[in-house]
Scaffold this motif. Structure first.
Motif, mmCIF file in Angstrom:
data_model
loop_
_atom_site.group_PDB
_atom_site.id
_atom_site.type_symbol
_atom_site.label_atom_id
_atom_site.label_comp_id
_atom_site.label_asym_id
_atom_site.label_seq_id
_atom_site.Cartn_x
_atom_site.Cartn_y
_atom_site.Cartn_z
ATOM 1 N N UNK A 1 34.550 39.108 31.383
ATOM 2 C CA UNK A 1 34.090 37.768 31.003
ATOM 3 C C UNK A 1 35.262 36.818 30.816
ATOM 4 N N UNK A 2 36.344 37.309 30.217
ATOM 5 C CA UNK A 2 37.508 36.462 29.978
ATOM 6 C C UNK A 2 38.143 35.998 31.286
ATOM 7 N N UNK A 3 38.338 36.904 32.231
ATOM 8 C CA UNK A 3 38.958 36.509 33.499
ATOM 9 C C UNK A 3 38.027 35.607 34.291
ATOM 10 N N UNK A 4 36.722 35.847 34.213
ATOM 11 C CA UNK A 4 35.758 34.989 34.906
ATOM 12 C C UNK A 4 35.830 33.562 34.374
ATOM 13 N N UNK A 5 35.809 33.405 33.055
ATOM 14 C CA UNK A 5 35.871 32.068 32.462
ATOM 15 C C UNK A 5 37.197 31.376 32.792
ATOM 16 N N UNK A 6 38.275 32.137 32.741
ATOM 17 C CA UNK A 6 39.591 31.543 32.971
ATOM 18 C C UNK A 6 39.767 31.133 34.429
ATOM 19 N N UNK A 7 39.269 31.934 35.352
ATOM 20 C CA UNK A 7 39.337 31.564 36.764
ATOM 21 C C UNK A 7 38.569 30.269 37.025
ATOM 22 N N UNK A 8 37.404 30.148 36.421
ATOM 23 C CA UNK A 8 36.625 28.916 36.596
ATOM 24 C C UNK A 8 37.384 27.719 36.024
#
Length: 330
Positions: A188-195
Motif C-alpha cells: 500500500x505504501x509503495x502504491x500510494x507513493x508511486x501515484x
C-alpha cells in the motif's frame, strides 16, 4: 504552482555541503523550484570551497519568503561552529547539527512554509552520538510529525522503485517479522507513493523470501503460507500487485520496465540490486510521511569528503523526485 523545496546540508563532516554547492550550480535546478536553504553559513560556505562553486546566500524570513531574483533564499541556523567541523570524522557536534537542521525543516513543513525537503546524507552514528533515539531518521521524523501509521524507506533508481517488508532488523529475525499485514502495508505504501510521484497505474511485484521462491516448500514455506495468500487477498481488492517472484529474477522485470516497483522482504535484497545498477544515482524517499522528503541513497562518503570529488547525480535525482512528488501530491 512552483514547488517550494527546503534543502538541508546533512552531516557537515561529510560530502553534503559540497553536494549542495554543486546542486545549486546545476542547470535547471533554480528554475524547477523555489529553493530555501536551511542551515549554518559556515557549513554552506565550506561546501562552496570544497566544490569550487559559489552562490550568494540571501537571508529571508522563513515564514514569509520567495526565491530572490539573484542568489539562493537562505534561512540561517546556528547549530555548529566552523571550528567544530571535522571533515571525514564522526562527531557529536556534526550529529547535533544534522538533527537540528532536520527538526527545523520539519517545523517549516508543518507550518506550510515549504512543500517538501531534500536532505544531504546523514551519518547515523554521529546522530546517535548526539541523541537520536530511533534506529533511523525516518522514524524520528515520523514521531516529530505525529505519524502513527506504517513507515518505510523507499529506494528509487532511474524510475525503478523498491519498498521493504522489513528493514533495519537482524537477518535472523526477518522470516518471523513477515506477516500478511506487514506485506500489505508495504504494498500500500509503495502504491500510494508511486501515484504521488506521477505514476497513475503502478505495477508492483513482490519478491520471494526463499531461494527459487521456496521451490514448492522444499526451501521454506513462507511463500506458500504467508506471501501468496496475502497477495491473492490484495488482488481481490484490486491492488496492482503480483508474485511472489524469485528474487534473483524479479529485478530483471524491474530493469526492463515490465513493472514499476518491487516489494522486498528485507533491507539488502533490494538495496544490492539497485546500488549495483547505479550506486551514484540512487535516491531514498521517506515513505509514509505526510510530506515529500527525499535524500541520496548513498552515505556521507568520508573517504572522499573535502576533496571536491563527490558526484551530484543522486542529489539531483532526489531534488527532481521531491519536485515531482509535490506536483502530484494528493
Amino acid at each position: 504552482m512552483t514547488p517550494r523545496i527546503g534543502i538541508i546540508p546533512g552531516d557537515p563532516s561529510g560530502i553534503g555541503p559540497e553536494l549542495i554547492a554543486k546542486l545549486m550550480a546545476a542547470e535547471g535546478v533554480r528554475e524547477a523550484a523555489e529553493i530555501l536553504l536551511i542551515g549554518d553559513r559556515c557549513v554552506f560556505e565550506q561546501g562552496m570551497r570544497q566544490a569550487g562553486a559559489e552562490y550568494a546566500l540571501v537571508p529571508v524570513d522563513p515564514e514569509d519568503w520567495r526565491a530572490p531574483p539573484e542568489g539562493i533564499a537562505w534561512h540561517e541556523t546556528e547549530t555548529i561552529a566552523a571550528s567544530e567541523i571535522e571533515v571525514a570524522v564522526e562527531t557529536e557536534a556534526s550529529g547535533r547539527s544534522a538533527l537540528a537542521t532536520m527538526d527545523r525543516a520539519l517545523e517549516l513543513l508543518q507550518a506550510g512554509h515549504i512543500d517538501g525537503f531534500v536532505f544531504a546524507p546523514f551519518n547515523k552514528a554521529a546522530m546517535h552520538m548526539a541523541g537520536l533515539a530511533h534506529a533511523d531518521e525516518l522514524h524520528h521524523m515520523g514521531e516529530r510529525l505525529g505519524v502513527t501509521e506504517y513507515l518505510s524507506e523507499l529506494n528509487v533508481l532511474d524510475g525503478m522503485w523498491t519498498s521493504r517488508t522489513t528493514s533495519h532488523i537482524a537477518l535472523r529475525d526477518v522470516a518471523d517479522a513477515i506477516t500478511p499485514e506487514r506485506l500489505e502495508e508495504a504494498v500500500d505504501l509503495i502504491d500510494r507513493t508511486l501515484r504521488r510521484s506521477g505514476i497513475a497505474r503502478p505495477r508492483i511485484s513482490v519478491a520471494a523470501l526463499n531461494p527459487h521462491a521456496g521451490d514448492g516448500g522444499n526451501f521454506g514455506r513462507e511463500e506458500i503460507d504467508v506471501l501468496r495468500p496475502a497477495i491473492e487477498a490484495m488482488q481481490k481488492r484490486q491492488m496492482p500487485v503480483d508474485g511472489p517472484w524469485p528474487s534473483d529474477t524479479v529485478f530483471l522485470k524491474l530493469r526492463d520496465g515490465e513493472i514499476d516497483a518491487v516489494v522486498t522482504m528485507y533491507h539488502d535484497q533490494g538495496q544490492i540490486a539497485l546500488k549495483l545498477l547505479g550506486f551514484e544515482r540512487g535516491v531514498t524517499v521517506q515513505g509514509g510521511l505526510p510530506y515529500p522528503v527525499t535524500t541520496p541513497a548513498h552515505g556521507t562518503a568520508f573517504d572522499i569528503a573535502g576533496q571536491g570529488r563527490a558526484r551530484v547525480d543522486a542529489m539531483r535525482q532526489a531534488f527532481d523526485i521531491a519536485c515531482d512528488m509535490v506536483a502530484n501530491w494528493q
